[in-house]
Structures are given as C-alpha cells and as structure tokens.
Design a protein around this motif. Structure first.
Motif, short mmCIF file in Angstrom:
data_model
loop_
_atom_site.label_atom_id
_atom_site.label_comp_id
_atom_site.label_asym_id
_atom_site.label_seq_id
_atom_site.Cartn_x
_atom_site.Cartn_y
_atom_site.Cartn_z
N VAL A 219 -15.69 -3.84 0.82
CA VAL A 219 -15.23 -3.59 -0.40
C VAL A 219 -15.39 -1.59 0.33
CG1 VAL A 219 -15.82 -2.44 -2.41
CG2 VAL A 219 -15.86 -5.21 -2.25
N GLN A 220 -16.48 -1.40 1.09
CA GLN A 220 -17.11 -0.09 1.00
C GLN A 220 -16.25 -0.13 2.06
OE1 GLN A 220 -19.68 -2.32 0.44
NE2 GLN A 220 -20.45 -1.26 -1.17
N VAL A 221 -16.05 -0.66 3.33
CA VAL A 221 -15.22 0.02 4.12
C VAL A 221 -13.52 0.35 3.82
CG1 VAL A 221 -13.79 -1.54 5.93
CG2 VAL A 221 -15.95 -1.38 6.26
N LEU A 222 -13.18 -1.10 2.63
CA LEU A 222 -11.62 -0.17 2.15
C LEU A 222 -11.71 0.99 1.34
CD1 LEU A 222 -10.10 -3.91 1.32
CD2 LEU A 222 -9.04 -2.87 2.58
N GLU A 223 -12.61 0.91 0.81
CA GLU A 223 -12.48 1.82 -0.45
C GLU A 223 -12.60 3.95 0.84
OE1 GLU A 223 -15.44 1.53 -3.11
OE2 GLU A 223 -14.40 0.42 -4.83
N THR A 224 -13.40 3.14 1.77
CA THR A 224 -13.56 4.22 2.88
C THR A 224 -12.45 4.89 3.43
OG1 THR A 224 -15.53 4.06 2.94
CG2 THR A 224 -14.83 5.63 4.56
N ALA A 225 -11.25 4.08 3.13
CA ALA A 225 -9.96 3.90 4.25
C ALA A 225 -9.00 4.19 3.74
CB ALA A 225 -9.66 2.63 4.69
N ASN A 226 -9.56 3.78 2.14
CA ASN A 226 -8.40 4.64 1.25
C ASN A 226 -8.53 5.89 0.87
OD1 ASN A 226 -6.24 4.58 -0.45
ND2 ASN A 226 -8.22 5.00 -2.72
N ALA A 227 -9.66 6.42 1.00
CA ALA A 227 -10.37 7.87 0.87
C ALA A 227 -9.60 8.70 1.74
CB ALA A 227 -11.94 8.11 0.42
N ILE A 228 -9.91 8.05 2.66
CA ILE A 228 -9.28 8.67 3.99
C ILE A 228 -8.51 8.71 3.88
CG2 ILE A 228 -8.98 9.21 6.74
CD1 ILE A 228 -11.65 7.21 6.81
N LEU A 229 -7.41 8.07 3.51
CA LEU A 229 -5.51 7.87 3.94
C LEU A 229 -5.30 9.49 2.38
CD1 LEU A 229 -4.49 4.49 4.00
CD2 LEU A 229 -5.18 6.74 6.08
N SER A 230 -6.67 9.59 1.76
CA SER A 230 -5.65 10.02 0.59
C SER A 230 -5.44 11.66 1.16
CB SER A 230 -7.03 10.37 -0.75
OG SER A 230 -8.57 11.01 -0.30
N VAL A 231 -6.63 12.18 2.19
CA VAL A 231 -5.91 13.42 2.49
C VAL A 231 -4.97 13.67 3.98
CG1 VAL A 231 -8.49 14.23 1.63
CG2 VAL A 231 -8.05 12.81 4.02
N GLU A 232 -4.35 11.89 4.64
CA GLU A 232 -3.49 12.26 5.15
C GLU A 232 -3.57 12.67 5.98
OE1 GLU A 232 0.42 13.76 3.48
OE2 GLU A 232 -0.42 13.33 1.54
N ALA A 272 -9.94 -3.64 7.71
CA ALA A 272 -9.58 -2.06 7.47
C ALA A 272 -8.38 -1.96 8.68
CB ALA A 272 -10.92 -1.07 8.09
N ALA A 273 -7.64 -2.42 9.30
CA ALA A 273 -6.83 -2.21 10.80
C ALA A 273 -5.50 -2.61 10.08
CB ALA A 273 -7.02 -2.78 11.37
N GLU A 274 -5.93 -3.56 8.69
CA GLU A 274 -4.10 -4.09 7.63
C GLU A 274 -4.33 -3.19 7.60
OE1 GLU A 274 -4.70 -8.15 6.84
OE2 GLU A 274 -2.55 -8.14 5.89
N TYR A 275 -5.16 -2.66 6.63
CA TYR A 275 -5.03 -1.84 5.30
C TYR A 275 -4.05 -0.38 6.26
CZ TYR A 275 -6.02 1.28 1.20
OH TYR A 275 -5.84 2.04 1.01
N LEU A 276 -4.60 0.05 7.39
CA LEU A 276 -3.85 1.32 8.11
C LEU A 276 -2.54 0.26 8.67
CD1 LEU A 276 -7.58 2.37 9.67
CD2 LEU A 276 -6.12 3.46 8.00
N VAL A 277 -1.94 -0.37 9.19
CA VAL A 277 -0.87 -0.54 9.05
C VAL A 277 -0.57 -0.85 8.20
CG1 VAL A 277 -0.04 -2.11 9.84
CG2 VAL A 277 -2.05 -1.77 11.39
N ARG A 278 -0.27 -2.01 7.25
CA ARG A 278 0.13 -1.80 5.59
C ARG A 278 0.55 -0.23 4.98
NH1 ARG A 278 0.89 -6.56 3.01
NH2 ARG A 278 -0.34 -7.71 4.16
N ALA A 279 -0.23 0.68 5.03
CA ALA A 279 -0.07 2.41 4.98
C ALA A 279 0.41 3.26 5.57
CB ALA A 279 -1.73 3.15 5.30
N GLY A 280 1.37 2.59 6.72
CA GLY A 280 1.96 2.87 7.29
C GLY A 280 1.86 3.62 9.33
N TYR A 281 0.42 3.64 9.55
CA TYR A 281 0.19 4.28 10.75
C TYR A 281 0.09 2.70 11.31
CZ TYR A 281 -1.93 7.17 8.89
OH TYR A 281 -2.29 9.16 7.31
N ASP A 282 0.35 3.90 12.94
CA ASP A 282 0.70 2.82 14.05
C ASP A 282 -0.44 2.21 14.94
OD1 ASP A 282 3.64 2.34 13.41
OD2 ASP A 282 3.63 3.55 15.54
N PRO A 283 -0.55 1.15 15.02
CA PRO A 283 -2.07 0.64 15.76
C PRO A 283 -1.67 1.08 17.33
CG PRO A 283 -0.91 -1.62 15.42
CD PRO A 283 0.05 -0.60 14.75
#
Ligand code: SF4
Length: 451
Positions: A219-232, A272-283
């Motif tokens: 949960v913490q990892v995902l919430e952190t990834a989400n917060a990081i993406l909020s600053v693009e 976290a990796a899946e979340y970042l890829v779904r958000a449009g980032y290339d691995p």
C-alpha cells in the motif's frame, strides 16, 4: 532451478549479488593502479573526444539512517568552503592534463547533498569548471536535489550555473516509514521543489523511490508511486533498499525486524513497476521508468542505453572523470577512484594536486565480460556477434558462463543464433544471470539481496 519452476517462487533472490554498475565492481580495485594511470589515461583521451565530469559533495546536514552513500554530516560552512577549494584545484589540474579539443558533454553534481553548498560556492565551482574545461554549449548538467533544502535562491544559483536536469530522492511518503528510516520529507516539499525547478527552466526531472524499506508494504509503495506521479517527473527510478550495515554503519539504526522479506520485496517491485508502466512510463533496464519521449527511453529503444557508476545513461562519452573525495573515474582503459576519506583527499590535493587511491586496469577478458554484462543489464540480451566485431574471437570467453546461465535459469533464457536472451522476468533476473558471466564475484558477502 528446474526449467519449469516459476522464477518468482524460488529463493534465488535471497542471494547477494552486485548491482553491476561497473565491472569489475569497485571492491576489486587495487592500490597498484593509481596516479600514473590517471595521468596517462587522461592524456590518451582523443582530441575532439567528449567526456563527462562527476563532482562529488560528500556532505549532508544530517545523515539519514537508510543511506549508504559516502557522505558525512557537516554543520560548518567553512569545512564545505574549504572542500570546494580542493575541488577547484583538482579541476584545474585535470584541465592541464586533458588534450586540447576535449569537450565536456555532461556535468553531474552528486553526493551527499550538493545543496549544502552556499550560492557563492556553487558559483565558484561552476565558474572554475567553465573557465578551465571546454564545456559544450549543449552540455547536460544534472544536480542531485534534496527537496527539503530547496529555497528559491538555491535553485536560482544552480540555474545560473547552467543546471538542465535534476534528480530528487523520495524513498516513501508514509510518515511511519520515514520515521523508521530517519528521514522526513513531505509531498508538499517535493512538489514545491519540482515546481521551482520547472519554473526555472529545468527540462528534465527524475525522482528516485525505494521499496523494501522498514514498515513499508504494498500500500505504501503504491501510494508513494501515485504521489510521485502527481508531480509528473520525466524519469522514475525504482530501487530496492540495500540493507548493508556492515558497509554503512548508520544502517544499524534500522530495525531489521521491520524489514519486508524477499517475497514481499518482489511483490512491491512488481506492483510498483506495473503501476508506472500503466501510467505511461516506458520500463528501461532493471529499475528505470521513463516518459516515452525522454532521451533515455529513445536510447533504450535504439539499443544505445549504457550503464555507468551512477545509473543508466544515454550518453556516448569517451570517459567520465570523477572529482572529489571517493569519486570514481571511468576510462576505456579502466577505473580509478579518489581517496575516499575527505580529509585525506583534501590533503593529497593540497600536496600532490591529484588524489587517486586505487583503480583497475582492464584486461581484454574484463572488457568482454564487462560489455556482455552491460548488454544484459541494459537490454536483457548479449549480442555475441557485436562482441565478436568488437573483440574478435575472444567472445568465446563467455561460453562457460552462458552455459551455466542456461543450466541454472532454464526456460527463462535462450540462445538464439548469436543472441543470448533473457526471455522472461528480465528486470528481476538480470543481476543473477549477469553473475554467471562475472569471473570475479567472490566478494558477494558485501552485496545486498538480488531484489
Ligand atoms: S539520503 Fe541524501 S541527505 Fe540523506 S544521508 Fe544520504 S545523501 Fe545525505
């Protein structure tokens, strides 16, 4: 491991293994390779060549418990200013040794925390770099930014020196996790730093986050990834916390009972990796996630990604010169490292004007193995035909290691014609498979786990 066994259910990730930021790894460096090679290798950089400069600032205001960087807590501005004086002397001396026509294509200020420098010291460092070395008009200039120390004046000073890229460090935004690792940093501070950097014209911003921290769960990892993406950010690096208290004594402050186990770390990385890829980032490589239009993503697509001491890079530099205490230089002929202790470094710069403590001169075998490991870490494949073109028949040096990899990793790898490939779970297996090609992995007790 049997060929059919699912990789994720095995205990192989408990093994200690190098991160393969260079080969051979730094613990193999020897004192017999030092000042003489430094001078000769600097002079041998081709005129017209393009190199990078890494400047290390080994100071922070307060040490964070989780951190294994070579740095020390310092409160005295005079200690910092005196150290900058040593950096300036080293830069001038390097400039005397470089052949005419060598250009600086990349500058990186790292640490520690470069933001501990006063605006005046930043200006001294920037001025001396530009007046002593031929900095290219299109040079990329990256600064590692501690969001907690950002004030508009500091960002203005860095932009005044030509900063074009920044990397920020987040770890995790959960206050309980932050207390457990001895570093408090709010999303507000991080967002404010990013806004100031963007407003100042910094075109590329990367953020590093960690999984595997004490009290951290999915949960913490995902919430952190989400917060990081909020600053693009343009790039996100997803690193596993490396618990190595035998090397970084401050990590003894970490409660080991609160650390997640290997299976949990694997899950944290995966979600976290899946979340970042779904958000449009290339691995990219084993741990980077990059906007598709970013230069690093393009380099990965075009097979130009490289791996150096700091991380992945899209540069094609002839050498990277490390300046400052403990800084590592990489040349085509080998690696060199400056005195690791700050006081000893400054004393040697004062007396001898250069401060190499140890290094490594490549044999042909090192070059073949190092390039093959880099190919694995960057693209999960070893192009044997390319190695033969570069090194002749010596690519057969890898035969035994590749056979071991096939035996140990079964269907997760394949040899197709002239290409050895990791066919599944590349990001989590690359380090373990690279170890099969590593002839010098005896120091494994010093490394962190494989995930
Ligand atoms: S995380 Fe940054 S500020 Fe904290 S000790 Fe490490 S280098 Fe210093």
């Amino acid at each position: 491991m049997s060929a059919k066994q699912p990789v994720r259910n095995s205990g192989i990730f408990d093994q200690k293994v190098s991160r393969y930021l260079c080969y051979p790894s730094v613990e193999h460096f020897v004192p017999e390779v030092g000042g003489a090679q430094h001078e000769a290798w600097l002079r041998a950089i081709p005129s017209g060549g393009r190199i990078g400069v890494y400047i290390h600032v080994p100071f922070c205001e307060k040490l964070c418990w989780f951190c294994s960087c070579r740095t020390q807590a310092v409160r005295s501005p005079k200690i910092v200013a005196d150290y900058v004086g040593s950096l300036l002397r080293e830069i001038r001396r390097i400039a005397e040794l470089l052949p005419a026509g060598v250009e600086i294509g990349r500058i990186h200020w790292g640490g520690g925390s470069p933001l501990i420098l006063s605006p005046e010291d930043m200006a001294r460092l920037g001025r001396t770099t530009r007046s002593s070395l031929a900095v290219a008009a299109d040079a990329e200039f990256t600064v590692e930014i501690d969001a907690r120390r950002v004030v508009p004046e500091t960002i203005e000073a860095l932009i005044g020196q030509g900063m074009t890229r920044s990397t920020l460090f987040v770890q995790d935004f959960d206050p309980r996790v932050q207390r457990a690792i001895g570093r408090l940093q709010s999303l507000d501070d991080t967002g404010r730093a990013v806004r100031l950097l963007r407003k100042g014209g910094v075109g590329s911003i990367g953020i590093d986050m960690l999984y595997g921290l004490p009290l951290q769960g999915c949960v913490q990892v995902l919430e952190t990834a989400n917060a990081i993406l909020s600053v693009e950010p343009d790039r996100v690096a997803l690193f596993g916390y490396a618990h190595v208290p035998w090397m970084a004594k401050r990590q003894n402050m970490i409660n080991e009972a609160q650390l997640p186990g290997t299976e949990e770390r694997l899950t944290q990385y995966g979600i976290a990796a899946e979340y970042l890829v779904r958000a449009g980032y290339d691995p990219v490589g084993i741990d980077h996630f990059v906007k598709p239009e970013d230069a690093m993503a393009r380099a990965a697509r075009e097979g130009r990604l490289r791996r150096r001491h700091l991380a992945y890079t899209d540069d094609s530099l002839d050498a990277v010169i490390g300046i400052g205490a403990s800084a590592i230089s990489s040349f085509r002929q080998g690696f060199l490292q400056n005195e690791r202790q700050t006081v000893a470094y400054s004393a040697r710069i004062g007396a001898e004007r250069l401060a190499i403590q140890r290094g490594w001169a490549f044999s042909l075998e090192d070059k073949v193995r190092g390039r093959a490991i880099e190919m694995l870490m960057c693209g999960f494949r070893v192009d044997l035909a390319a190695l033969r073109r570069e090194f002749g028949d010596f690519a057969s040096i890898l035969d035994a290691g590749l056979a071991t990899a096939r035996e140990r990793f079964g269907e997760a790898v394949a040899l197709e014609g002239e290409t050895f490939r990791i066919v599944r779970d590349g990001p989590i297996l690359a380090r373990l498979i690279a170890r099969c090609l590593d002839a010098r992995n005896a120091a494994e007790g010093r490394y962190s786990g494989a995930i």
